[in-house]
Design a protein around this motif. Structure first.
Motif, PDB file in Angstrom:
ATOM      1  N   ILE A 174      33.306  18.064 -44.264  1.00 34.67           N
ATOM      2  CA  ILE A 174      31.956  18.499 -43.937  1.00 34.67           C
ATOM      3  C   ILE A 174      32.198  18.704 -42.194  1.00 34.67           C
ATOM      4  CG2 ILE A 174      29.828  18.140 -43.383  1.00 34.67           C
ATOM      5  CD1 ILE A 174      30.376  18.497 -46.372  1.00 34.67           C
ATOM      6  N   TRP A 234      21.717  18.255 -48.640  1.00 35.72           N
ATOM      7  CA  TRP A 234      22.511  19.351 -48.458  1.00 35.72           C
ATOM      8  C   TRP A 234      23.676  19.143 -48.130  1.00 35.72           C
ATOM      9  CZ3 TRP A 234      24.203  21.702 -43.432  1.00 35.72           C
ATOM     10  CH2 TRP A 234      25.027  22.872 -43.494  1.00 35.72           C
ATOM     11  N   LEU A 235      24.239  18.163 -47.361  1.00 33.46           N
ATOM     12  CA  LEU A 235      25.478  17.638 -47.011  1.00 33.46           C
ATOM     13  C   LEU A 235      26.069  16.937 -48.420  1.00 33.46           C
ATOM     14  CD1 LEU A 235      24.977  15.817 -43.627  1.00 33.46           C
ATOM     15  CD2 LEU A 235      26.258  18.079 -44.132  1.00 33.46           C
ATOM     16  N   GLN A 293      27.982  21.555 -39.371  1.00 36.09           N
ATOM     17  CA  GLN A 293      27.003  21.112 -40.558  1.00 36.09           C
ATOM     18  C   GLN A 293      26.403  20.014 -40.459  1.00 36.09           C
ATOM     19  OE1 GLN A 293      30.310  21.494 -43.331  1.00 36.09           O
ATOM     20  NE2 GLN A 293      29.657  23.818 -44.084  1.00 36.09           N
TER      21      GLN A 293
END
Length: 345
Positions: free
Chosen positions: A86, A73-74, A90
């Motif tokens: 980011i 996802w990151l 998160q």
């Protein structure tokens, strides 16, 4: 055994990929996250090769496998959606895909029992973990698709589309087929290992070909956008006219496809003109240049002094105040309100 061959081959390709990228990662968050994704994949492969729990490599696979959805996802946010920064929350959300199973394993080692011994607690934990992992994966696909559509570099669009698709299918196979459906089929291991081997081999091919910018934005790739071009060719002049005279950037939901149809220019050529001639990396940056330019001019005009910033933002084509504020501050270094005060005393 095919699965064993592909697993070892994929592991070797991951090792090569990390070696190719590590020298570029020092000041590049996207490359750092991509390397972490590769390392997580390598750890998961090792865990699959050594499935007995007493083996140390089992725990490497346990950690890597559970971290994989969050790291994916990151990586998607940074590499495929070009998210410049980011946020801390998160990182914590991504880490939760590993924290939850580690907590469960900690309970087992500390108190001598597992959550699965309590049916209700086991079900809650299982579905919570599954929902979290799938949510992160599908959100990664969503933001990557949005960025993919607006990306103006055709070659990067093809590569990014392939990487994000194969990676997502691979992880979904792990989560849904293995964890949820508990499928016990030897052919599944062959499919997974072959997909991973093919994916990393393709990435290495482009890295060996010195096309680092296919996947990552490097400092040497970033150019100063230019909206005005000296003696522009006919088609480029039509693009600039559509923005400056017709103000198409104000249209809600305008896309590169609809813009190409309006200009009667092939979409592929339009992408090339905006990127190659005007130096914009993606279509949204191109639109935002004109939107910010319009609002900037209105903020210092007396007739708009009482007009709310939100109204100016929406009229220029932005969909929300937050996206406008972010784009405006990225251009001027201060908020719209601060800019208005600065230029109006």
């Amino acid at each position: 055994m095919l699965s064993l061959f592909f697993s070892h081959f994929a592991f070797a390709q991951i090792f090569i990929c990390v070696l190719l990228l590590v020298k570029h990662c020092r000041h590049n968050q996207s490359i750092q996250l991509f390397i972490l994704l590769m390392v997580s994949g390598a750890g998961y492969i090792l865990g699959g090769l050594y499935t007995y729990e007493p083996a140390p490599l089992f725990y490497i696979g346990f950690i890597a496998g559970n971290a994989l959805p969050g790291v994916f996802w990151l990586t998607a946010l940074s590499v495929f959606a070009d998210k410049t920064h980011i946020k801390t929350w998160q990182y914590w959300l991504a880490a939760s895909t590993l924290i939850l199973p580690l907590a469960s394993k900690g309970i087992q080692l500390t108190f001598g029992f597992e959550l699965r011994e309590f049916v209700s607690a086991a079900l809650i934990y299982f579905y919570l973990q599954l929902t979290l992992e799938l949510s992160l994966i599908f959100h990664a696909l969503y933001v990557s698709l949005l960025s993919w559509r607006s990306d103006l570099v055709q070659e990067r669009r093809y590569i990014r589309g392939g990487v994000i698709s194969v990676s997502a299918v691979y992880i979904v196979l792990i989560i849904i087929v293995e964890q949820l459906l508990d499928v016990q089929w030897t052919g599944l291991d062959v499919i997974k290992s072959a997909m991973l081997a093919g994916l990393i081999t393709a990435i290495n091919y482009f890295l060996f070909d010195s096309k680092l910018s296919v996947l990552f934005v490097t400092k040497t790739e970033v150019k100063q956008p230019k909206a005005e071009v000296a003696m522009p060719p006919k088609e480029l002049g039509r693009i600039i006219s559509a923005m400056e005279q017709d103000k198409l950037y104000q249209q809600e939901g305008i896309t590169i496809s609809s813009f190409a149809k309006h200009l009667a220019i092939h979409e592929y050529k339009l992408r090339h003109l905006i990127n190659g001639e005007m130096n914009y990396r993606n279509f949204n940056d191109f639109l935002n240049y004109y939107r910010i330019k319009e609002v900037t001019e209105k903020l210092i005009k007396p007739e708009f002094i009482q007009t709310p910033v939100l109204t100016l933002a929406l009229e220029s084509g932005f969909r929300s105040l937050s996206s406008f504020n972010k784009a405006f501050k990225g251009t001027h270094g201060i908020t719209p309100t601060e800019y208005r005060k600065k230029h109006n005393g």
